[in-house]
Structure formats: C-alpha cells, structure tokens
Design an enzyme around this catalytic site. Structure first.
Site, mmCIF file in Angstrom:
data_model
loop_
_atom_site.group_PDB
_atom_site.id
_atom_site.type_symbol
_atom_site.label_atom_id
_atom_site.label_comp_id
_atom_site.label_asym_id
_atom_site.label_seq_id
_atom_site.Cartn_x
_atom_site.Cartn_y
_atom_site.Cartn_z
ATOM 1 N N LYS A 163 45.488 47.596 42.533
ATOM 2 C CA LYS A 163 45.316 49.285 42.178
ATOM 3 C C LYS A 163 46.807 49.088 41.980
ATOM 4 O O LYS A 163 47.245 49.462 43.236
ATOM 5 C CB LYS A 163 44.217 49.807 42.498
ATOM 6 N N GLU B 6 32.730 43.039 41.656
ATOM 7 C CA GLU B 6 33.473 43.249 42.576
ATOM 8 C C GLU B 6 33.066 43.604 43.717
ATOM 9 O O GLU B 6 31.898 44.598 44.297
ATOM 10 C CB GLU B 6 33.915 44.734 41.954
ATOM 11 N N ASP C 235 37.872 43.961 45.138
ATOM 12 C CA ASP C 235 39.076 45.162 45.670
ATOM 13 C C ASP C 235 39.239 45.527 45.873
ATOM 14 O O ASP C 235 40.276 45.302 47.111
ATOM 15 C CB ASP C 235 38.163 46.042 44.558
ATOM 16 N N LYS D 195 28.001 50.349 37.385
ATOM 17 C CA LYS D 195 28.644 50.833 39.508
ATOM 18 C C LYS D 195 26.826 50.831 40.125
ATOM 19 O O LYS D 195 25.345 51.070 39.233
ATOM 20 C CB LYS D 195 28.985 51.792 39.380
ATOM 21 N N ASP E 283 30.088 46.804 40.162
ATOM 22 C CA ASP E 283 31.035 46.782 41.320
ATOM 23 C C ASP E 283 30.226 47.322 41.957
ATOM 24 O O ASP E 283 29.790 48.558 42.271
ATOM 25 C CB ASP E 283 32.460 47.410 40.325
HETATM 26 MN MN MN Z 1 36.164 48.341 42.398
#
Ligand code: MN
Length: 367
Positions: free
Chosen positions: A264, A215, A240, A161, A189
């Site tokens: 998702k 991402e 995303d 992240k 991401d």
């Molecule tokens: Mn993501």
C-alpha cells in the site's frame, strides 16, 4: 524547471455505511491532499490516508511532517523522484503516508511532463486492472447479501473481511461462497484478528470454499506465527500489515512467512518504494497486490497506475473510493466498469477536476 509551491489540504470523506474490519469500524475518513505546482505550468496531486494502527500516523502527524518536508522541496526538480525521496528520509524517519502524498504528486508531474499516463512510465505491463470489492464485517447472512449485490454490479473478485470470531468467520466465508457460486474469486482478510492456531483451524475448514489467498491472518509483529500459518494452511498467505518496506519483505521471505505481499502506498511511502518492495518480492517468486487504506480517487489512481505498470503486481484491491459517499474527483481519474479499473487518456494520474467544496481552502501553502 523547479517546484514553486506546495499546497496542503484536509478532506473528510464519508462512507456510504460504516466500514468494519477486525480492529474496528469507521464512518468517515480524514485524508490530506497535496498539490505541487511547478514553475513550468505543470502541477501534481497526491494524498495521504493515515492509519494510526498500521503506521502510527494521524492527520496531525502528516501535517507536521509535511511542514518539515514541503519547504525543502521548493526549487527542487520534481522529476528527480529518488533524490526528493532521499531528502524526505533524511528529514524524518518513517511517516510513510505523509511521504506517499509527496511521492505521488511527483509521479503525477513526471507523467504530465512526459505527456503520458503514469502507468506507461511505470512499465506499462497492463492497460486495465482487475480490482476486488471489499465486504465489510457484518453477520454472515448480511455479507452474503452484499456479495450478491457486488457480483450483480460486475465484480469478479470479492474480499471477505473476517478476524472477529473463528466459527462465525467460517460461516461468513461459507455463506458468501454459496451465495455467489463458483465463478467469483474470493479473497479473505483477517486484519491481524486470529492467533496462529485459530488461523490454521479456520483456513483448513474453509479450504473447500476455494479461497485465492488469506491476508494477514495473525498480528503484524508475529512473523514466526505467520510462517507457521503458511506452513500449515492449505491457502496461500499474503502479508499486509507485516510489510511496510523492502527490508520487511526480505525478512519475511527469508523466514518463509509469505506467499504474497500486499503493498500500500500509505505503508511504503509512495510509488518509488512500492516498486522496490515488488522487485524484492519478484526476485523470490512472491507476487504482490496493491491495496488501499481509505484514499479518495487520487490515492486510488496512484495505486492503479502502479498496479497496471508492474508485471509482478498480479492483484489489486483498489475499491475504497467506491465505498465513499463523498467524491473528491469530479472528472478524470481511474474509473470502474464491472471489476476493471480503467485509465483515462490524460497524462500523469489523469485527474481533471476536483470538487472545490470538498477540497476547501489549503491549510498550508509553502513557497
Ligand atoms: Mn489487508
């Protein structure tokens, strides 16, 4: 054969440690769990993990939406998933996390009625799923230490992240790569944290650390910016937050803004529409990942069954249940061995026993 009762529960799951991504940090997750009971002895479980930032939903909006949808499910055939999903869309627009809870419970019932694990009914392409392990934002040195721990546990892919500060982000990625060596896949991401210029700069600087994909480098609404990053970045770009629906997928593909899409269930509104996103993407040669918000083992099982079933879903980021100190599912569900999510023998989602204390009493019962 019809739906007899819908029960709605609220659960709170604490993280082992605060989980930080570019937009903010959280210590616990509040999710809504749904149990649908049929008149022929089969029941299904589903979960909503609302994200205000991503879909505008909260626990309160999920409860409100379920209060409008659930009464209309009574007497409906649970196997007619598309019919039920169409009903939900007629009752209320948007609100995908709330709808995902219902869609997931219907799919659980579908699998149990057929007597098969759900992934077999969704295509059965794989029998296990490789997930990455997510490294929460910390100092570069701390993230490198977390990366080593994850690799020692057997994870073969890591999601780093970033998205806070470009030069520190480069350090995060460099130190994680140097700590784990060459044999581990690294994904990045930024959760909308960079401008297009910053993204292009960072991604060119980290190319040598062999990144599988990045991402959501830029804000969700900035499709032009995403297309620009994709054009000028040596690393494949995965959308995303920018993609919630099949039409979002189509639009981004037309704008040449994506190489990959992270689906998702809490964004798509469940498994049925997630498959439609993947189908649109597949037609354009765009592969997909299934990711998670902050679901318990229920939502993670749903995502894993989907990821196993569908060929075009080539990646999985299904680890948020592993970050929770509170475990809602005591028996059954999708287990983890090293980097692999493994399926139980049971039918449907394969959940066997939930923790009655965490689940508590239903907040609402519709019948
Ligand atoms: Mn993501």
């Amino acid at each position: 054969m019809g739906i007899e009762r819908v029960e709605v529960y609220s659960v709170t799951l604490r993280y082992f440690e605060p989980f930080r991504i570019a937009p903010g940090s959280s210590e616990k997750s509040r999710n809504i769990v749904v149990r649908i009971v049929t008149d022929y002895g089969v029941e299904g479980w589903g979960e909503a993990s609302p994200s205000k930032r991503v879909t505008g939903e909260t626990v309160e909006t999920v409860l409100e939406v379920l209060s409008r949808i659930a009464p209309r499910l009574i007497g409906m055939c649970p196997l007619r998933v598309e019919q039920n999903v169409e009903m939900m869309d007629r009752v209320v627009e948007g609100n995908p996390a709330a709808k995902a809870a219902i869609d997931t419970a219907l799919h659980d019932i579908l699998g149990k009625t057929a007597g098969k694990p759900l992934f077999m009914l969704l295509g059965g392409f794989r029998t296990q799923v490789l997930t990455d392990f997510t490294l929460s934002i910390k100092t570069p040195r701390e993230m490198a230490a977390d990366a080593v721990k994850a690799v020692e546990k057997g994870f073969r892919a890591l999601k780093v992240k970033v998205g806070v500060n470009p030069s520190e982000d480069v350090e995060r990625i460099r130190m994680v790569r140097e700590a784990v060596g060459e044999g581990v896949e690294i994904r990045v991401d930024a959760n909308e944290g960079w401008s297009p210029d910053q993204a292009v700069e960072v991604l060119n600087r980290v190319e040598k650390f062999r990144i599988r994909f990045v991402e959501q480098p830029v804000p969700a609404h900035d499709v032009k910016g995403l297309a620009r990053v994709r054009r000028d970045s040596p690393i494949p770009v995965m959308a995303d937050e920018s993609v919630h629906s099949p039409s979002d997928a189509l639009r981004l593909i037309r704008e040449e803004a994506v190489d990959m899409i992270n689906i998702k269930l809490a964004k798509s509104g469940g498994i049925l529409k997630a498959r439609k996103i993947s189908d649109v993407a597949e037609a354009a040669g765009v592969s997909c990942m299934v990711g998670c918000m902050s679901e318990s083992e229920i939502g993670i099982a749903a995502g894993a069954h989907l990821a196993a079933g569908v060929r075009n879903i080539e990646f999985a980021d299904l680890d948020c249940d592993l970050l929770h100190a509170d475990k809602l599912v005591k028996k059954g569900g999708v287990t983890v061995s090293g980097s692999m999510r493994l399926f139980p023998k049971g039918s449907g989602l394969g959940l066997e026993e939930l923790d009655a204390e965490i689940l508590g009493k239903p907040l609402a019962v519709y019948k």
